[in-house]
Design a protein around this motif. Structure first.
Motif, short mmCIF file in Angstrom:
data_model
loop_
_atom_site.label_atom_id
_atom_site.label_comp_id
_atom_site.label_asym_id
_atom_site.label_seq_id
_atom_site.Cartn_x
_atom_site.Cartn_y
_atom_site.Cartn_z
N ALA A 164 7.69 -1.94 -7.28
CA ALA A 164 7.71 -1.09 -6.36
C ALA A 164 6.04 0.03 -5.81
CB ALA A 164 8.34 0.20 -6.01
N LEU A 165 5.43 -0.47 -7.07
CA LEU A 165 4.30 0.24 -6.87
C LEU A 165 3.66 -0.16 -6.10
CD1 LEU A 165 4.22 1.52 -10.65
CD2 LEU A 165 4.15 3.44 -8.65
N SER A 211 4.13 -2.96 -3.95
CA SER A 211 4.41 -3.46 -2.19
C SER A 211 4.83 -2.44 -1.79
CB SER A 211 5.22 -4.96 -2.67
OG SER A 211 6.36 -4.74 -3.51
N SER A 237 7.50 -1.88 2.61
CA SER A 237 8.77 -1.87 3.19
C SER A 237 7.79 -2.52 4.31
CB SER A 237 9.46 -1.21 3.67
OG SER A 237 9.04 0.37 4.08
N PRO A 241 -1.95 0.61 5.24
CA PRO A 241 -2.64 1.08 6.25
C PRO A 241 -3.94 0.53 5.72
CG PRO A 241 -1.87 3.01 5.06
CD PRO A 241 -0.51 1.87 4.85
N VAL A 242 -5.04 0.23 6.90
CA VAL A 242 -6.47 -0.02 6.72
C VAL A 242 -6.62 1.17 7.09
CG1 VAL A 242 -8.01 -1.02 7.57
CG2 VAL A 242 -6.05 -2.38 7.75
N ILE A 243 -7.57 1.18 5.76
CA ILE A 243 -8.35 2.65 5.90
C ILE A 243 -9.58 2.13 6.41
CG2 ILE A 243 -9.35 4.33 4.14
CD1 ILE A 243 -6.18 4.18 3.91
N GLU A 267 -5.80 1.00 -1.78
CA GLU A 267 -6.12 1.63 -3.43
C GLU A 267 -7.04 1.27 -3.48
OE1 GLU A 267 -3.79 4.24 -4.42
OE2 GLU A 267 -2.84 3.52 -2.53
N LEU A 278 6.34 10.20 -5.84
CA LEU A 278 6.83 9.78 -6.57
C LEU A 278 8.71 9.26 -5.79
CD1 LEU A 278 6.81 7.77 -9.40
CD2 LEU A 278 8.46 9.53 -10.49
N MET A 324 8.04 6.92 -2.72
CA MET A 324 8.29 5.55 -3.18
C MET A 324 9.97 5.38 -3.35
SD MET A 324 7.65 3.95 -6.98
CE MET A 324 8.52 3.58 -7.52
N LEU A 325 10.66 6.11 -3.96
CA LEU A 325 12.27 5.71 -4.31
C LEU A 325 13.02 5.84 -3.19
CD1 LEU A 325 12.21 7.52 -7.76
CD2 LEU A 325 12.56 5.19 -7.28
N ARG A 329 11.43 6.11 0.60
CA ARG A 329 11.56 5.36 1.88
C ARG A 329 10.78 4.15 1.60
NH1 ARG A 329 12.47 6.24 5.82
NH2 ARG A 329 10.10 5.84 7.36
N ALA A 330 10.58 3.79 0.00
CA ALA A 330 9.73 2.49 -0.19
C ALA A 330 8.27 2.46 0.34
CB ALA A 330 10.61 1.36 0.34
N PRO A 347 4.45 2.63 -1.16
CA PRO A 347 4.44 2.59 -2.58
C PRO A 347 3.03 4.02 -2.55
CG PRO A 347 2.95 1.10 -0.81
CD PRO A 347 4.41 1.51 -0.11
N PRO A 348 3.07 4.41 -4.10
CA PRO A 348 2.09 5.73 -3.90
C PRO A 348 0.69 5.10 -4.06
CG PRO A 348 3.14 5.29 -5.86
CD PRO A 348 3.77 4.23 -5.46
N TRP A 362 -0.32 7.39 2.78
CA TRP A 362 -2.03 7.73 3.02
C TRP A 362 -2.63 6.18 3.93
CZ3 TRP A 362 -7.01 5.93 0.39
CH2 TRP A 362 -7.66 6.77 1.09
N GLY A 363 -3.39 6.54 4.59
CA GLY A 363 -3.77 6.29 6.05
C GLY A 363 -2.92 5.86 6.94
N ARG A 364 -1.94 6.56 7.80
CA ARG A 364 -0.70 7.12 9.01
C ARG A 364 -0.88 8.43 8.51
NH1 ARG A 364 1.93 2.27 6.20
NH2 ARG A 364 1.37 0.37 8.04
#
Lengths: 424, 260
Positions: free
Chosen positions: A340-341, A343, A345, A349-351, B9, B50, B53-54, B56-57, B59-60, B102-104
């Motif tokens: 989950a950390l 991947s 759903s 996004p592309v930065i 990331e 966190l 993440m839990l 809304r799925a 990722p942090p 981040w990114g959206r």
């Protein structure tokens, strides 16, 4: 400031051992297949049923809706197995080689004398037609299509690609003849795109084609970016692109009545002990091309470059590269929390970075295009020039951004939507 | 099959690395107080990542740490725990996480936090900085541009307008340190700023022009306060600037190729 910026582009490096043979060797594999271009649907009627002998260049199948367009045998042999999907969609037609078979010849008098309809009929009848790609949408051109311009690529900036100059060696005259023939198929210009250095053909022998110089950095040597730059494609204004080697072979056909069915192909990749340059037939068997060079261990055969290649057993109609990649071992799936950390759903996004702008060669505002494709804003994507592109053109952008956005797939979906809309 | 480097990331980590000179100098001079503020901001920002993440799925992202750093450095001082937690929560959730992470996001979450705190609790004093922290903005910007994660056009546009005014008219020099820090921490954020080449120059120039305008006309504002306000307005204008740049680009292409 917002035009084409020549400094843009990248030179991605993929590990591959040097070529074992700087001069290409001929290699006709024992098996070959006629396949549909990836993503394209060809509904066919068989001309040569299973187990029947065919001469080199003889028709094997015809398109259902356009029986004048023929798919022909890459070598003399026997039709071994035909696999058609539902609705007689072509999956693959496998042929076995029969050394010493016959070679089909065509009467080229009318086409060579300058009669455009005869030339089109010859190109469709001898199996040359699938080597042309029409933009927008990146498909085989329709039977009666007349392009607004034709772009001939005598350069290829893809990593590990064979040098088109090598393929054109000794074919200058045929190339000139082929370019002159293409000039009769369009009312617009014919562009010959070549990297800096000595042009592959003297400008006055190029049959009226304009020579356009291209930066050696990727993605400038892709047809999509040249079309975007020279003559953008639009619905009702199709632009064809061909490889210069195919154009030279068209010139050979017009001179001799026989269409050469071999091409220069590079076989490379990190799973090989050495790379190889071969002249093999269209639809060659990738296992045979890489035979004897593969390192021990599992590997993946890909038709195309390391960036835009796809898993395949056969070389596609437009491919000039085979990439052999080591297969990644699939480990134990990670703990759900760790997964989950990493991947998500929805695609991450592309930065916007400098790398992204380089990956589209500065040809258009990259981030605006990425955003338009991600949210399905087809109008903006069209305004930015997406209709001149196909999946392979965004492969580098996908690669540098980690591939999580799937830009190639988004572009294909956008092109398909636009095509349906335009057809309605 | 094989993947390049510049995923989300990696960009966040490189941005964080680029900001390190500034952060380290700030911690060096700020001592335990600075470490405490940064720790609190990191905990609150990380907790919201966190939770999303839990729930809304989503990722942090390490971008949460960039937000925390910017807020810890620029937020008004001595606000008390509740107010600062409220501010960071508002900024992180409504500035970034509800948009999909981040990114959206449309605005920089740190800018949203600081604007919220500044407008919501106007009585608290904005921080002052020792000059070495402001000087450290220069290597931070240099690293960001070198890595390709900070837009060069924004920095150059701001420097052009700011420097040009200083040369011609002798601008208000008391605002320059804060303006440089806010420029690097908030305005030169790759996501919430303009994304086209021309749009970035305009975005940077607009920020510098707003800072100059506020510095000359906003009585009683502290330098950080007016720079944050300028950053917020410049960020809000970024999509418009992008649209102008794209319209000009299309116009130029239409003139060259004809057609629609």
């Amino acid at each position: 400031m917002f035009g084409r910026i020549p400094g843009f582009g990248l030179s991605p490096v993929f590990r591959s051992d040097p070529f074992e043979n700087p001069v290409p060797t001929g290699m006709i594999t024992e098996e070959a297949a006629i396949t549909a271009p990836p993503g394209d649907v060809l509904r066919v009627d068989l001309v040569a049923p299973e187990d029947s002998p065919v001469a080199e260049g003889a028709p094997v199948a015809r398109l259902r809706n356009h029986p004048e367009i023929v798919l022909s045998a890459p070598f003399a042999g026997r039709v071994a197995r035909v696999r058609l999907g539902p609705g007689r969609r072509l999956d693959e037609i496998i042929l076995f080689r029969d050394p010493g078979g016959e070679v089909a010849e065509w009467d080229v008098a009318a086409a060579a004398s300058g009669d455009a309809p005869a030339l089109v009929a010859l190109m469709q009848g001898c199996g040359f037609w699938p080597r042309i790609r029409s933009r927008p949408y990146g498909r085989m051109p329709a039977s009666a299509e007349r392009p607004a311009a034709i772009v001939v690529m005598a350069t290829d900036s893809r990593p590990l690609a064979p040098d088109p100059r090598l393929a054109l060696d000794g074919l200058e005259e045929a190339l000139g003849r082929g370019l002159a023939a293409l000039g009769r198929l369009t009312d617009g210009p014919v562009f010959l795109c070549a990297a800096d250095g000595p042009p592959p053909i003297a400008p006055d022998a190029a049959g009226g084609a304009r020579i356009a110089h291209v930066s050696p950095r990727h993605p400038h040597g892709l047809a999509g970016f040249r079309v975007h730059d020279l003559c953008p494609a639009a619905p009702g204004r199709p632009v064809w692109d061909l490889h210069a080697e195919d154009v030279a072979q068209l010139g050979v056909l017009l001179a001799t009545g026989r269409l050469p069915r071999t091409r220069l192909v590079s076989v490379a990749g990190p799973a090989l002990t050495a790379s190889r340059l071969v002249r093999c037939q269209l639809g060659a068997d990738l296992r045979a091309l890489s035979y004897g060079l593969v390192r021990p261990g599992p590997h993946v055969l890909m038709a195309g470059s390391p960036l835009d290649g796809r898993r395949a057993q056969w070389l596609g109609t437009l491919d000039r590269q085979a990439t052999i990649w080591p297969q990644q071992q699939e480990g134990k799936p990670p703990h759900w929390f760790l997964a989950a950390l990493a991947s998500s759903s929805v695609p991450k996004p592309v930065i916007p970075t400098a790398a992204l702008q380089h990956a589209v060669g500065g040809a258009f505002p990259a981030m605006a295009m990425v955003r338009a494709l991600s949210v399905g804003d087809d109008e903006t994507a069209t305004r930015l020039g997406a209709l001149s592109l196909v999946e392979e053109d965004l492969a580098l952008a996908d690669y540098v951004t980690g591939g999580q956005a799937g830009l190639g797939d988004l572009l294909r979906a956008m092109l398909d939507r636009t095509r349906t809309e335009m057809a309605a | 099959m094989i993947r390049g480097l510049w995923d989300r990331e990696m960009v966040a980590l490189l941005l964080l690395a680029a900001l390190m000179p500034m952060a380290l100098v700030w911690i060096w001079f700020g001592g335990a107080g600075a470490v405490g503020r940064l720790g609190l901001a990191l905990i609150v920002s990380g907790a919201w990542h966190l939770i999303f993440m839990l729930a809304r799925a989503q990722p942090p992202s390490f971008a949460g740490a960039i937000t925390a750093l910017a807020v810890a450095m620029l937020a008004p001082e001595d606000m008390g725990l509740v107010r600062i937690v409220l501010g960071i929560s508002f900024g992180a959730v409504f500035g970034e996480l509800v948009f999909g992470g981040w990114g959206r996001n449309v605005l920089n979450p740190a800018t949203v936090t600081l604007a919220f705190l500044g407008f919501g609790f106007p009585t608290f004093a904005w921080p002052d900085f020792v000059l070495p922290v402001a000087w450290a903005a220069i290597p931070a910007a240099g690293l960001g541009v070198l890595f390709g994660v900070m837009p060069f056009g924004i920095l150059a546009g701001a420097a052009l307008v700011g420097g040009g005014t200083a040369l011609l008219a002798g601008g208000p020099d008391w605002v320059v340190p804060a303006a440089a820090m806010v420029l690097v921490l908030l305005v030169a954020d790759p996501v919430a700023s303009a994304s086209t080449a021309l749009g970035r120059w305009l975005n940077g120039a607009l920020y510098a022009a707003l800072v100059l305008l506020f510095a000359s006309g906003w009585e009683g504002a502290s330098p950080v306060q007016l720079c944050v306000a300028a950053a917020l307005l410049a960020s809000l204008a970024a999509p418009l600037l992008d649209d102008i740049a794209i319209a000009l680009w299309t116009l130029q292409r239409r003139r060259r190729h004809g057609g629609s």
